[in-house]
Design a protein around this motif. Sequence first.
Motif, PDB file in Angstrom:
ATOM      1  N   THR A 185       0.832  -1.208   0.000  1.00 49.51           N
ATOM      2  CA  THR A 185       0.000   0.000   0.000  1.00 49.51           C
ATOM      3  C   THR A 185       0.866   1.257   0.000  1.00 49.51           C
ATOM      4  O   THR A 185       0.594   2.224   0.704  1.00 49.51           O
ATOM      5  CB  THR A 185      -0.947   0.008   1.220  1.00 49.51           C
TER       6      THR A 185
ATOM      7  N   GLN B 167      -2.731  -5.052   3.050  1.00 54.47           N
ATOM      8  CA  GLN B 167      -2.012  -3.966   3.720  1.00 54.47           C
ATOM      9  C   GLN B 167      -1.281  -4.482   4.951  1.00 54.47           C
ATOM     10  O   GLN B 167      -1.876  -5.132   5.805  1.00 54.47           O
ATOM     11  CB  GLN B 167      -3.005  -2.884   4.126  1.00 54.47           C
ATOM     12  N   ARG B 168       0.000  -4.184   5.014  1.00 56.80           N
ATOM     13  CA  ARG B 168       0.753  -4.496   6.226  1.00 56.80           C
ATOM     14  C   ARG B 168       0.724  -3.303   7.176  1.00 56.80           C
ATOM     15  O   ARG B 168       0.439  -3.431   8.363  1.00 56.80           O
ATOM     16  CB  ARG B 168       2.200  -4.867   5.873  1.00 56.80           C
TER      17      ARG B 168
ATOM     18  N   PRO C  52      -0.635   0.906   7.146  1.00 60.32           N
ATOM     19  CA  PRO C  52      -1.292   1.975   6.385  1.00 60.32           C
ATOM     20  C   PRO C  52      -0.372   3.177   6.207  1.00 60.32           C
ATOM     21  O   PRO C  52       0.570   3.385   6.977  1.00 60.32           O
ATOM     22  CB  PRO C  52      -2.502   2.330   7.252  1.00 60.32           C
TER      23      PRO C  52
ATOM     24  N   LEU D  60      -7.307   1.884   7.903  1.00 62.60           N
ATOM     25  CA  LEU D  60      -6.484   2.713   7.017  1.00 62.60           C
ATOM     26  C   LEU D  60      -5.803   3.860   7.769  1.00 62.60           C
ATOM     27  O   LEU D  60      -5.083   4.649   7.164  1.00 62.60           O
ATOM     28  CB  LEU D  60      -7.348   3.293   5.892  1.00 62.60           C
TER      29      LEU D  60
ATOM     30  N   LEU E 277     -10.280  -4.419   1.799  1.00 65.58           N
ATOM     31  CA  LEU E 277      -9.010  -4.180   2.481  1.00 65.58           C
ATOM     32  C   LEU E 277      -8.725  -5.345   3.421  1.00 65.58           C
ATOM     33  O   LEU E 277      -9.566  -5.712   4.248  1.00 65.58           O
ATOM     34  CB  LEU E 277      -9.064  -2.875   3.274  1.00 65.58           C
TER      35      LEU E 277
ATOM     36  N   GLY F 122      -5.990  -6.562   6.205  1.00 66.66           N
ATOM     37  CA  GLY F 122      -4.867  -6.145   7.031  1.00 66.66           C
ATOM     38  C   GLY F 122      -4.058  -7.306   7.554  1.00 66.66           C
ATOM     39  O   GLY F 122      -4.346  -8.474   7.292  1.00 66.66           O
TER      40      GLY F 122
END
Length: 509
Positions: free
Chosen positions: A189, A211-212, A214, A288, A316, A318
Motif C-alpha cells: 500500500t 495492507q501491512r 497503512p 487505514l 481491504l 490487514g
Amino acid sequence: MSQPATQVLANSTTGLDASVLIVGAGFSGMAMAIALQKAGVDFIILEKGNDVGGTWRDNVYPGAACDVPSHMYCYSFEPNRWSRSFAAQPEIFDYTKNVAQKYQLYPHIRFNVEVTGAHYNDDNCTWQVDTASGQQFRARAVVSARGALHIPSYPNIKGLHDFKGVTMHSAKWDHSVDLQGKRIAVIGTGASAIQVVPEMAKVASELYVFQRTPAWVLPKADFAFKEETKDKYEKSLLARKWYRNKIYWILEASAAGFVIDPRIMKYGQKLAYKNLQRVKDEKTRAALTPNYTMGCKRVLLSNSYYPAFNQDNVHLVGGGVTEISENSVMANGQDYPVDVIIYCTGFDVTNQANQFDITGKHGKSIQTHWKNGMHAYLGISSYDFPNAFFLLGPNTGLGHNSIIFMIESQASYIAQALKYMKKHKLNTLEVKQEAEDEFVQDMQKQSDKSVWKSGCNSWYLDETGRNTTLWPSFTFMYWLKTRSFDPARYTSEKKLPRLNPIKRLLAKV
C-alpha cells in the motif's frame, strides 16, 4: 544546437572510449551529460533500456503519475508546457525524450547495454566498465546515474513462486494481460499501490488490497491547466519563475516537520484525517489510519485511493500476507482465491552495493566499503574509489521536495570536478577519508532528530536502523554545499604510474 568542443581528461591513455562513462540515461544521467557538454568534457552514456527516461520509461502501470508538482519536476534550465499540475507518466516520459533530442544526447548513448560492473585500474588510473553482453568500455572517470528506484523489491513470503496465475510487479507491468473481470490481489500500500488500486477497482470482479502498514495519504491538488495558463508560463519567463519558486518554497517549508521537529507534522495529519473521512465504512477507515507520525514513512498524495474502498468489489485485508499458494493469497488465517497478483512492494534502495559490482583501488569492492551502510561525501564521492562519482547516492534522496533539484546540484558539482581535472591535467581525483567521515557523521547526527527516526520501520533506513537514503535537511542547504567544487577536500595525482613493459603491453590490449 551547437555544443562546445570537448577534450579528453588529463593525459589520454590509449584505449579509452571516452573521458567519462555515465551509467544510466534517466533524469540524472541526462543532467550529467548536459553539464559535461557545458564543461567541454566528452562522455558516453550506457543505458540498459531502449530509450531514455529511466523510471518514467519503465513504470507504465495504470495510473502512474508524479507526486511532485510538474513545474518543479523538470530541469530548471528546460521548462515544459505541462498539461496539468501533476504530470502523468506518458507526459514525463515524452519530456525526457524531448530533452535528449534538443541537447543532442542520443548520439552519445549506447542503448540496450546493461552494465554489470565497474573496475578501477591502479596501473593507469582508468575505469573499465563491464556489460552483460561482454563488451567493455574504458574511461578516465565513471558516473553512476543508475537511480535509486529501478530494482523491484519482492516480499519474503512463503510460497511466493508457487502461484499459478498471473503475477507482475508495478515496475514491470504487462499490458498484454486482460484484467477485466479478474480476481486481483494488490500486495502493498505504498506510492505505486495508491495509484494502481483505483484503476484495478474499475476492472476487477473482486479486488483484495493486502495492507501491512497503512500510509498517510493527503489530498492531491491535481488539475488540468487552462490553455491561457499554459501560454502564460510558456511565454513569460517572469511568471514561470515566480510560479516555480512559489512551489519550491512551499515544499521546502514542509521540511521543518521532517528534519527539525516532527511535532510539526501533526498539522499535516489533520488534513490526512479529513481526507480519510472519504472512506464510508468505519471499520475500513480505522484500518487505514496510521499509528505513527506522518513522514516517518513516505507521505502519499491521492484523491481516488480512499474512495475506491467504498466500492463493493474492493476489500481491504490487514495483517500482512503470510503465504501464497497455487491459486490464493493467505492473510489472517484466511484464503483469498485470486487470478492475478500485483506486487506494489517498491524498490531495493538500501542494498545498492549488491546490485552493481564496483571495485576501487587495490581491488576493494563496494560491498566491503559499504559493509556497515552506504556512505559518500555529499552523496557523490567515496574514498578508495578515485574518479568515480554517484548521482542520487547515499543521503541525497528527498521526502519533501523535487529530486530534480538535487540532481542538478550534483551534476553541476561533478562537472566542476571533472573540469578541474582537465584544467590541471590530473589523472586522479579522490575524496579524503576525513572529509567523507565528517560528512557521514553529520548526516547521522541530523537524522537522529528527524521524523524518519521517530519509531516506524521504512525503506529509508538500512538494516542497522541508519538513514542512508534521505537528505536530512533543507534542499537549499545541499545546494550551498555543492554550488562550488572544493579541491581541498580531495587528493589528486598528476602523473601516471610507471608501468613495467608487460603491464604497459597489457594496458594497450
